[in-house]
Design an enzyme around this catalytic site. Structure first.
Site, PDB file in Angstrom:
ATOM      1  N   THR A 126     -39.543   7.664   4.536  1.00  0.00           N
ATOM      2  CA  THR A 126     -39.220   7.190   3.505  1.00  0.00           C
ATOM      3  C   THR A 126     -38.443   6.166   3.372  1.00  0.00           C
ATOM      4  O   THR A 126     -37.702   5.451   3.970  1.00  0.00           O
ATOM      5  CB  THR A 126     -38.222   8.467   2.742  1.00  0.00           C
ATOM      6  OG1 THR A 126     -39.301   9.663   3.171  1.00  0.00           O
ATOM      7  CG2 THR A 126     -38.367   8.288   1.314  1.00  0.00           C
ATOM      8  N   GLY A 150     -35.278  10.131   4.857  1.00  0.00           N
ATOM      9  CA  GLY A 150     -34.712  10.923   5.614  1.00  0.00           C
ATOM     10  C   GLY A 150     -34.614  12.739   5.936  1.00  0.00           C
ATOM     11  O   GLY A 150     -34.103  13.380   6.200  1.00  0.00           O
ATOM     12  N   GLY A 151     -35.767  12.841   5.334  1.00  0.00           N
ATOM     13  CA  GLY A 151     -36.633  13.875   4.820  1.00  0.00           C
ATOM     14  C   GLY A 151     -35.578  14.992   4.537  1.00  0.00           C
ATOM     15  O   GLY A 151     -35.026  15.112   3.336  1.00  0.00           O
TER      16      GLY A 151
END
Length: 518
Positions: free
Chosen positions: A337, A419-420
């Protein structure tokens, strides 16, 4: 330690220096923060395809005297069901990559709609730098080559036919020139024809055909039905500020739950006790996320229920300062992302996040147009009892959470991270350093960080933490994995903080980040 950069009038931070340059040039030419951040995002989709791009989703918070939440995230195909995915993949779990993970990409619609409401420049003007970078190419640095090589290799390793992807990126060594002429064609087509060519025209037809060739079920009607939304942000108090996050289907409520728990539990000085508490807070809130957060039309509770005094107090009561709790959530893929932020001389502030989800996305590459389709649908479950179970035209739970903190009714910090699953815990860590410890934005984003595995509760700890802290965490029952300093696994965070006269900016050295301003 590198200190934050300060600018008097306007500032921008992105995870790649070429994208920051594109945005800074727009600011210098008189464009506003929305113009600059869109130009930067368009360039970033070219130079960092392992983070974001023209086949992903987009979310934003915009301040123009009041705060606006924006969501341009796509739905699952109308034909998608757990049974269909099981039958076509032979799996009982949602795949991480491949055609069934592709939901309708929302970023293209997002760029145009943000510009229509807030921008002062045309898409074509702002896309010129991105088109040139795609056409003429850009030179890979060592970290860029490492990330591109790893992300393009992943889909094939997971069983996806990635021939088109490998042909699109044949050169992935440091110093290589990476040109993407098909993507340049997309950018120029969007500039000429607008988003309809993507959602209802020839680009959309190519997307549908490519997914069909891979065995997926997304069709033209799914693309044409895409609709973004202006949404009311959620908020919660923290350290004398009001922190705003986007509502479900994002995990913004999870970040706010963490902040509320931390404040309710009481301040601790920087040290192993605070580190232990923050890890435990992250585990509890991630468990609540996986239990409740999904498409808002499918949620069984109001998200505000997770932020009430009674709910937070009950969760704080679970904390044990001397031992680690077991982990409850299910596993899921982590994300690739890009987070960007920008402010301008008129006080317009933008917190924007845009993503392919896992590295370069699904591994499904639309060759004719150079588009890497994201795999946001990988966050769905095939378990009918799960809150985020796959269903026709459903929005998947989203890890993307742009954020903003207001003080006395105006923006004080514009911040976020990639970073999910790590994003919400990073919000807690960065804001604690900014608003409680008094660090400047660069110190706050460069400080060592932890990540929690949402499947096992294992803790990844950057090597810069004191060895004694690691040993103490293990003594308290944590499973600790030491990772290298400035590891991608703990995200790329950026922050812009208001000063008495101007803005202070921090850009994360875990990416090829840069700040600029005037």
């Amino acid at each position: 330690m590198i200190h934050a950069q300060s600018y008097r009038q306007a500032a921008i931070a992105t995870p790649h220096y070429l994208a920051t340059q594109a945005g800074a040039d727009v600011l210098a030419a008189g464009g506003n923060a929305i113009d600059a951040i869109v130009a930067a995002n368009l360039a970033l989709g070219v130079v960092a395809p392992y983070l974001c791009g023209y086949g992903g989703d987009l979310l934003a918070l915009v301040w123009d005297g009041s705060l606006h939440g924006y969501r341009s995230t796509g739905r699952a195909p109308a034909a998608a069901t757990p049974a269909l995915v099981r039958n076509r993949t032979g799996r009982d779990e949602m795949p991480v990559v491949g055609p069934h993970t592709v939901t309708v990409p929302g970023a293209v619609a997002g760029w145009f709609e943000l510009l229509e409401r807030f921008g002062t420049r045309s898409f074509g003007t702002l896309a010129a730098r991105a088109a040139t970078l795609a056409d003429e190419g850009f030179v890979l640095t060592r970290p860029g080559a490492f990330r591109l090589a790893g992300s393009t290799a992943m889909p094939g390793a997971l069983g996806v036919d990635d021939g088109a992807l490998r042909r699109a990126y044949p050169r992935v060594q440091p110093g290589d020139l990476v040109a993407q002429p098909a993507l340049a064609r997309t950018i120029r087509a969007l500039a000429d024809a607008g988003p309809d060519i993507y959602y209802r025209g020839v680009i959309g037809s190519a997307i549908v055909a490519t997914i069909g060739d891979h065995g997926g079920c997304l069709d033209a009607a799914d693309l044409a039905a895409h609709a973004s939304a202006w949404v009311d942000p959620l908020h919660a108090p923290f350290a004398g500020h009001e922190v705003f996050e986007l509502p479900p289907p994002t995990q913004g409520v999870t970040a706010l739950e963490m902040l509320r728990m931390a404040q309710a539990a009481g301040e601790l000085a920087d040290g192993v006790d605070r580190l232990h508490r923050q890890i435990e807070i992250a585990k509890i809130a991630l468990a609540d996320r996986d239990a409740y957060v999904t498409d808002p039309d499918h949620m069984t509770i109001d998200p505000g229920a997770l932020l009430t005094d009674a709910f937070v107090a009950a969760r704080v009561a679970e904390l044990d300062p001397s031992r680690a709790l077991p982990m409850r959530p299910r596993p899921g893929p982590d994300g690739g992302t890009a987070y960007l932020c920008c402010v301008d001389a008129d006080g317009l502030c933008v917190s924007l996040i845009q993503s392919n989800f896992t590295a370069i996305g699904s591994g499904v590459h639309v060759s004719e147009w150079g588009i890497n389709l994201h795999n946001r649908g990988a966050s769905f479950s095939l378990d009918a009892s799960h809150s985020n179970v796959l269903a026709p035209s459903k929005l998947p739970m989203h890890t993307l959470i742009p954020a903003m903190a207001l003080r006395d009714g105006s923006p004080s910090v514009v911040f976020g991270t990639m970073g999910g699953h790590v994003q919400a815990p990073i919000h807690l860590q960065v804001l604690t350093r900014l608003l409680i410890d008094g660090d400047d934005p660069m110190h706050a984003v460069t400080a060592p960080r932890f990540a929690v595995d949402p499947a096992s509760g294992a803790v990844s700890l950057e090597a810069r933490f004191d060895d004694a802290w690691s040993s103490e965490l293990e003594r308290r029952g944590h499973s600790v994995r030491r990772i290298r300093a400035f590891d991608d696994g703990v995200g790329h965070a950026h922050a812009i903080q208001r000063l008495a006269h101007g803005w202070s900016v921090g850009a994360d050295p875990r990416a090829e980040s840069a700040t600029a301003g005037r």
